[in-house]
Design a protein around this motif. Structure first.
Motif, short mmCIF file in Angstrom:
data_model
loop_
_atom_site.label_atom_id
_atom_site.label_comp_id
_atom_site.label_asym_id
_atom_site.label_seq_id
_atom_site.Cartn_x
_atom_site.Cartn_y
_atom_site.Cartn_z
N ASP A 172 0.83 -1.21 0.00
CA ASP A 172 0.00 0.00 0.00
C ASP A 172 0.86 1.26 0.00
O ASP A 172 0.61 2.21 -0.76
CB ASP A 172 -0.91 0.02 1.23
CG ASP A 172 -2.03 -1.01 1.16
OD1 ASP A 172 -2.26 -1.58 0.08
OD2 ASP A 172 -2.67 -1.23 2.21
N SER A 215 -10.91 -0.66 5.30
CA SER A 215 -10.54 -1.08 3.95
C SER A 215 -11.59 -0.65 2.93
O SER A 215 -11.26 -0.25 1.81
CB SER A 215 -10.36 -2.60 3.91
OG SER A 215 -9.30 -3.00 4.76
N ALA A 216 -12.85 -0.70 3.33
CA ALA A 216 -13.93 -0.30 2.43
C ALA A 216 -13.84 1.18 2.09
O ALA A 216 -14.08 1.58 0.94
CB ALA A 216 -15.28 -0.62 3.06
N GLU A 218 -11.20 2.91 1.83
CA GLU A 218 -10.13 3.06 0.84
C GLU A 218 -10.61 2.63 -0.54
O GLU A 218 -10.38 3.31 -1.54
CB GLU A 218 -8.92 2.23 1.27
CG GLU A 218 -8.28 2.69 2.56
CD GLU A 218 -7.22 1.75 3.08
OE1 GLU A 218 -6.53 2.12 4.05
OE2 GLU A 218 -7.07 0.64 2.52
N GLN A 219 -11.29 1.49 -0.58
CA GLN A 219 -11.76 0.97 -1.86
C GLN A 219 -12.81 1.87 -2.49
O GLN A 219 -12.89 1.99 -3.72
CB GLN A 219 -12.31 -0.44 -1.66
CG GLN A 219 -11.25 -1.45 -1.26
CD GLN A 219 -11.83 -2.74 -0.70
OE1 GLN A 219 -13.04 -2.94 -0.70
NE2 GLN A 219 -10.96 -3.62 -0.20
N GLU A 220 -13.61 2.53 -1.65
CA GLU A 220 -14.65 3.43 -2.16
C GLU A 220 -14.07 4.77 -2.63
O GLU A 220 -14.76 5.54 -3.29
CB GLU A 220 -15.68 3.71 -1.05
CG GLU A 220 -16.48 2.49 -0.62
CD GLU A 220 -17.20 2.71 0.71
OE1 GLU A 220 -17.09 3.84 1.25
OE2 GLU A 220 -17.84 1.78 1.20
N GLY A 221 -12.83 5.04 -2.25
CA GLY A 221 -12.21 6.30 -2.63
C GLY A 221 -12.47 7.43 -1.66
O GLY A 221 -12.15 8.59 -1.93
N SER A 225 -5.88 6.21 2.50
CA SER A 225 -5.44 5.23 3.47
C SER A 225 -6.09 5.56 4.81
O SER A 225 -6.15 6.72 5.21
CB SER A 225 -3.91 5.26 3.62
OG SER A 225 -3.47 4.31 4.56
#
Length: 233
Positions: A172, A215-216, A218-221, A225
């Motif tokens: 990351d 984590s979600a 981060e994945q969603e933007g 981090s």
């Protein structure tokens, strides 16, 4: 050519212990003078292997400096800390122009004359390389300080306790640092004090869901981090 420096100094300090951490403890744990990635990956050297591999795949020149680690213990002797700090800072100076600097640290290292060892080290590196992208990976049991936040561009602590994601977080940090160096992102750090002290294992609820939510995000933007720094009672 883009140039990357990798290295670090790492130990977790128990300031209540009467037994100090000495140079012998670092010698037992491992002191590598630019050679950590020539040995098998270990807890504190694994991120350096990741960064070297990723950088070389991108055609980036890698300069490897000091990587020293000791097992958790009492306060590090001041002379030991200053010696290791100065050796790593000198490695950075000798490296010449650098575009990126990635360090593996613990985040809870205390010396007899310095409460915030990582903050002091990172500030020294920022003084030498004011325009470089500076990032570090931390143990989630770190003491995240304002000074660390002020002098770095990127801080990525582990998400899991027990620590099963050291390599993943190194990946990351590498991805974010490369994107920043290329001008694709301009990270801005922020912290929130939870005013809590406990032990949080992330292998079971509710902490497993908490990590999944980070984590979600981060994945969603929503954020580049997201981390939860536990500290250690």
């Amino acid at each position: 050519m883009t140039r990357l420096f990798i290295g670090g100094i790492a130990t977790e300090t128990n300031s209540f212990s009467p037994i100090p951490t000495t140079m012998s403890d670092f010698e037992i744990g491992g002191i590598y003078e630019g050679t950590a990635t020539q040995a098998e990956p270990q807890h504190f050297t694994a991120p350096l292997h990741v960064w070297r591999k990723r950088a070389e795949a991108e055609g980036i020149e890698v300069v490897e400096g000091l990587m020293a680690a000791a097992q958790p213990g009492g306060t590090t002797l001041g002379a030991v800390w200053s010696d290791l700090r100065d050796r790593l800072l000198e490695d950075v100076r000798r490296a010449g122009p650098l575009d990126m600097i990635l360090l593996n640290l613990h985040g809870a290292m205390i010396a007899t004359d310095e409460f915030d060892c990582e903050g002091e080290l990172l500030a020294g590196i920022r003084e030498i390389c004011p325009d470089a992208v500076i990032g570090c990976e931390l143990d989630l049991h770190c003491h995240l300080t304002r000074r660390m936040m002020q002098v770095t561009d990127l801080i990525v602590p582990y998400k899991e306790y027990p620590h099963t994601d050291i390599v993943e977080r190194a990946e990351d940090l590498w991805s974010l640092a490369l994107r920043m160096q290329r001008g694709e992102i301009r990270p801005v750090g922020a912290t929130a004090e939870c005013n809590m002290l406990s032990v949080w294992h992330t292998t079971k609820a509710p902490m497993s869901e908490f990590v999944a939510r980070m984590s979600a995000l981060e994945q969603e933007g929503t954020a580049l981090s997201v981390s939860f720094c536990h500290g250690f009672a």
